[in-house]
Design a protein around this motif. Sequence first.
Motif, PDB file in Angstrom:
ATOM      1  N   SER A 157       0.934  -1.180   0.027  1.00  0.00           N
ATOM      2  CA  SER A 157      -0.127   0.041   0.188  1.00  0.00           C
ATOM      3  C   SER A 157       0.742   1.245   0.129  1.00  0.00           C
ATOM      4  CB  SER A 157      -1.113   0.036   1.179  1.00  0.00           C
ATOM      5  OG  SER A 157      -0.130   0.201   2.386  1.00  0.00           O
ATOM      6  N   LEU A 158       2.119   1.059   0.131  1.00  0.00           N
ATOM      7  CA  LEU A 158       3.077   2.231   0.262  1.00  0.00           C
ATOM      8  C   LEU A 158       3.503   2.826  -0.972  1.00  0.00           C
ATOM      9  CD1 LEU A 158       5.565   1.139   3.019  1.00  0.00           C
ATOM     10  CD2 LEU A 158       3.985   3.022   3.330  1.00  0.00           C
ATOM     11  N   ARG A 159       3.856   3.957  -1.211  1.00  0.00           N
ATOM     12  CA  ARG A 159       4.149   4.358  -2.530  1.00  0.00           C
ATOM     13  C   ARG A 159       5.579   3.735  -3.059  1.00  0.00           C
ATOM     14  NH1 ARG A 159       8.452   8.276  -1.598  1.00  0.00           N
ATOM     15  NH2 ARG A 159       8.462   8.957   0.494  1.00  0.00           N
ATOM     16  N   PRO A 160       5.614   3.627  -4.208  1.00  0.00           N
ATOM     17  CA  PRO A 160       6.632   2.544  -4.834  1.00  0.00           C
ATOM     18  C   PRO A 160       8.332   3.009  -4.316  1.00  0.00           C
ATOM     19  CG  PRO A 160       5.274   3.373  -6.591  1.00  0.00           C
ATOM     20  CD  PRO A 160       4.931   4.023  -5.473  1.00  0.00           C
ATOM     21  N   ASN A 161       8.709   4.305  -3.987  1.00  0.00           N
ATOM     22  CA  ASN A 161       9.779   4.712  -3.494  1.00  0.00           C
ATOM     23  C   ASN A 161       9.902   4.910  -2.049  1.00  0.00           C
ATOM     24  OD1 ASN A 161       8.162   6.989  -3.931  1.00  0.00           O
ATOM     25  ND2 ASN A 161       9.999   8.180  -4.757  1.00  0.00           N
ATOM     26  N   ALA A 162       9.015   4.315  -1.310  1.00  0.00           N
ATOM     27  CA  ALA A 162       8.803   4.473   0.091  1.00  0.00           C
ATOM     28  C   ALA A 162      10.242   4.192   0.806  1.00  0.00           C
ATOM     29  CB  ALA A 162       7.972   3.564   0.610  1.00  0.00           C
ATOM     30  N   ASN A 163      10.789   5.034   1.553  1.00  0.00           N
ATOM     31  CA  ASN A 163      11.949   4.873   2.499  1.00  0.00           C
ATOM     32  C   ASN A 163      11.634   3.966   3.413  1.00  0.00           C
ATOM     33  OD1 ASN A 163      11.006   6.042   4.539  1.00  0.00           O
ATOM     34  ND2 ASN A 163      11.814   8.255   3.615  1.00  0.00           N
ATOM     35  N   VAL A 164      12.881   3.678   4.158  1.00  0.00           N
ATOM     36  CA  VAL A 164      12.959   2.575   5.274  1.00  0.00           C
ATOM     37  C   VAL A 164      12.079   2.931   6.504  1.00  0.00           C
ATOM     38  CG1 VAL A 164      14.471   1.442   6.734  1.00  0.00           C
ATOM     39  CG2 VAL A 164      15.291   1.630   4.367  1.00  0.00           C
TER      40      VAL A 164
END
Length: 274
Positions: free
Chosen positions: A63-70
């Motif tokens: 569900s997170l955006r594709p480039n979600a960070n750690v």
Amino acid sequence: MYTPDQIRKREESIKIRRASEPLELIKLVKRLKHELWSEESVGELPLTVKHKITDEILQRLRSLRPNANVSEQQEVIETWHKEKLKEARSLALGGVRLNSTLLQEEAEMLVKVLESNWAVLSEDIGLWIPTEINNQEHDDKPEGVEDTEDEDQILAGRPLPPECHTELHTDYDGAAVRWGPTHHKESAADCCQACLDHAKRAKPGQKKCNIWVYCPSETGCYSPDIYEHKHMECWLKSSEKPRLNFKDRYSEAYRNSHPTVPVFVPWVSGVISV
């Protein structure tokens, strides 16, 4: 009743016995027992429950955006962990199941695991999120030193003359007229001078050096080829239209695909007029 002497001897006996106990071994045994208990409790969790947990976590991560960070990934996992623990506790106490697929017995086991063995369970289901590393750049220039200070001064050796057109953190392309790995110079100034001399001595029809590329780093310089480029390498090149290979920093995308690449381009170069 014990006499004072008997009491004293008894106390000494207790001290001697305690002193002779292998404390480190006892601590190790306790830790191993705890670890074994943790692994056993996770191992008792039904495989179907582990699969459900894995699917739920994957859905949250997707569900997170594709480039979600750690940090964003960790936050999602932590939120799921809190919500799941709350749900399992309620079911373990006989609460209403609503949309939950957990049985009461499974919920009781899951509560124990989520409360004390979450790290073991994470490893067991293959959940691993790396620790985020924040790299900070530090400005180590002495106070009062401006950015416009002559950059040539940071290079070892004698100052470079204006005709060298020195560019730090720069790697130019071109046809090699002197091969760097077999052509070392003491300084960038010497490398530039070698290019100037080559251009002067070139015979009609021969390629003249108009690009010099030098490795000032004592640890060597990166280049995307099969060679190991060492300190003091001096490349002499020729090109009618000089073209940059790399300038200033290697891009993040390039570094991601080439793990050994440094942040900054280590080479120093110059294009001379011939």
